[in-house]
Design a protein around this motif. Structure first.
Motif, PDB file in Angstrom:
ATOM      1  N   LEU A   1       0.825  -1.209   0.000  1.00  0.00           N
ATOM      2  CA  LEU A   1       0.000   0.000   0.000  1.00  0.00           C
ATOM      3  C   LEU A   1       0.860   1.259   0.000  1.00  0.00           C
ATOM      4  N   GLU A   2       1.968   1.251   0.725  1.00  0.00           N
ATOM      5  CA  GLU A   2       2.879   2.403   0.711  1.00  0.00           C
ATOM      6  C   GLU A   2       3.405   2.661  -0.690  1.00  0.00           C
ATOM      7  N   ILE A   3       3.844   1.613  -1.361  1.00  0.00           N
ATOM      8  CA  ILE A   3       4.369   1.775  -2.715  1.00  0.00           C
ATOM      9  C   ILE A   3       3.280   2.305  -3.642  1.00  0.00           C
TER      10      ILE A   3
ATOM     11  N   GLN B   1       1.848   6.806  -6.714  1.00  0.00           N
ATOM     12  CA  GLN B   1       0.772   7.564  -7.365  1.00  0.00           C
ATOM     13  C   GLN B   1       0.902   9.053  -7.083  1.00  0.00           C
ATOM     14  N   LEU B   2       1.350   9.426  -5.900  1.00  0.00           N
ATOM     15  CA  LEU B   2       1.569  10.847  -5.600  1.00  0.00           C
ATOM     16  C   LEU B   2       2.660  11.431  -6.491  1.00  0.00           C
ATOM     17  N   ILE B   3       3.723  10.679  -6.722  1.00  0.00           N
ATOM     18  CA  ILE B   3       4.797  11.139  -7.609  1.00  0.00           C
ATOM     19  C   ILE B   3       4.300  11.217  -9.051  1.00  0.00           C
TER      20      ILE B   3
ATOM     21  N   ILE C   1       8.998   4.178 -10.191  1.00  0.00           N
ATOM     22  CA  ILE C   1       7.647   3.954 -10.731  1.00  0.00           C
ATOM     23  C   ILE C   1       7.026   5.286 -11.134  1.00  0.00           C
ATOM     24  N   GLY C   2       7.206   6.318 -10.318  1.00  0.00           N
ATOM     25  CA  GLY C   2       6.668   7.634 -10.638  1.00  0.00           C
ATOM     26  C   GLY C   2       7.272   8.233 -11.891  1.00  0.00           C
ATOM     27  N   LEU C   3       8.576   8.057 -12.086  1.00  0.00           N
ATOM     28  CA  LEU C   3       9.242   8.608 -13.271  1.00  0.00           C
ATOM     29  C   LEU C   3       8.856   7.885 -14.550  1.00  0.00           C
ATOM     30  N   VAL C   4       8.363   6.681 -14.440  1.00  0.00           N
ATOM     31  CA  VAL C   4       7.985   5.916 -15.627  1.00  0.00           C
ATOM     32  C   VAL C   4       6.505   6.084 -15.960  1.00  0.00           C
ATOM     33  N   ALA C   5       5.641   6.144 -14.971  1.00  0.00           N
ATOM     34  CA  ALA C   5       4.201   6.044 -15.202  1.00  0.00           C
ATOM     35  C   ALA C   5       3.466   7.373 -15.324  1.00  0.00           C
TER      36      ALA C   5
END
Length: 182
Positions: free
Chosen positions: A103-105, A110-112, A169-173
């Motif tokens: 859940l943290e990930i 998602q915030l990033i 994950i944030g930089l990719v999605a």
């Protein structure tokens, strides 16, 4: 037109206005009528509660190893509900604490994603013209990279930590959000 007919039309229009619902009320009504959505909501709430209160629900410490008593690869029992792994750690406790990490990930990644994709999409859609074209070409370039390979590359360069996984994950999605917002 008679006075009575005019009054009945006015009351009918007023009744129609009272029947209109807000957007949130309509969404809640649709959610509660969809049985599968309600079951999914209950499962998500249960997982969030399990993650928040993981120390309460776990039966053992998730990192305790037990070599001495021969508890490696033990099957399900009253002491170890889902059994143990190769070093004697309790599977159930590891699963409960793993819920917290998952859940943290999901939340922080998602915030990033929103922090990058939302401004790019808003700027691109608002400015238009050359700015839009340039930002969408950058978005297309980021979209062209294989996601998993890029995530692995970022975590290899930055090091393996939970924050670097969020960042990778944030930089990719972010590209999907940028396109959607645009």
């Amino acid at each position: 037109m008679t006075r009575e007919a005019s009054l009945s039309e006015t009351f009918a229009a007023g009744e129609m206005i009272l029947r209109q619902r807000s957007l949130l009320g309509d969404a809640v009504r649709r959610l509660t009528k969809n049985r599968l959505a309600m079951i999914s909501l209950i499962v998500i709430i249960a997982l969030v509660i399990l993650a928040i209160f993981a120390p309460v629900f776990a039966t053992h410490d998730y990192s305790d190893t037990d070599f001495g008593k021969g508890n490696q690869y033990q099957g399900a029992s009253t002491e170890h509900w889902l059994g143990t792994d190769g070093v004697g750690r309790d599977w159930y406790s590891r699963l409960v604490f793993g819920t917290r990490t998952s859940l943290e990930i999901g939340i922080f990644a998602q915030l990033i994603i929103l922090a990058i994709g939302l401004p790019v999409g808003l700027l691109s859609g608002y400015m238009g013209g050359r700015v839009d074209s340039a930002l969408m070409r950058v978005t297309d370039l980021a979209y062209a990279f294989p996601s998993l390979l890029f995530i692995l590359l970022i975590t290899q360069v930055l090091g393996a930590s939970i924050f670097n996984i969020f960042l990778a994950i944030g930089l990719v999605a972010w590209v999907d959000i940028a396109r959607l917002v645009r």
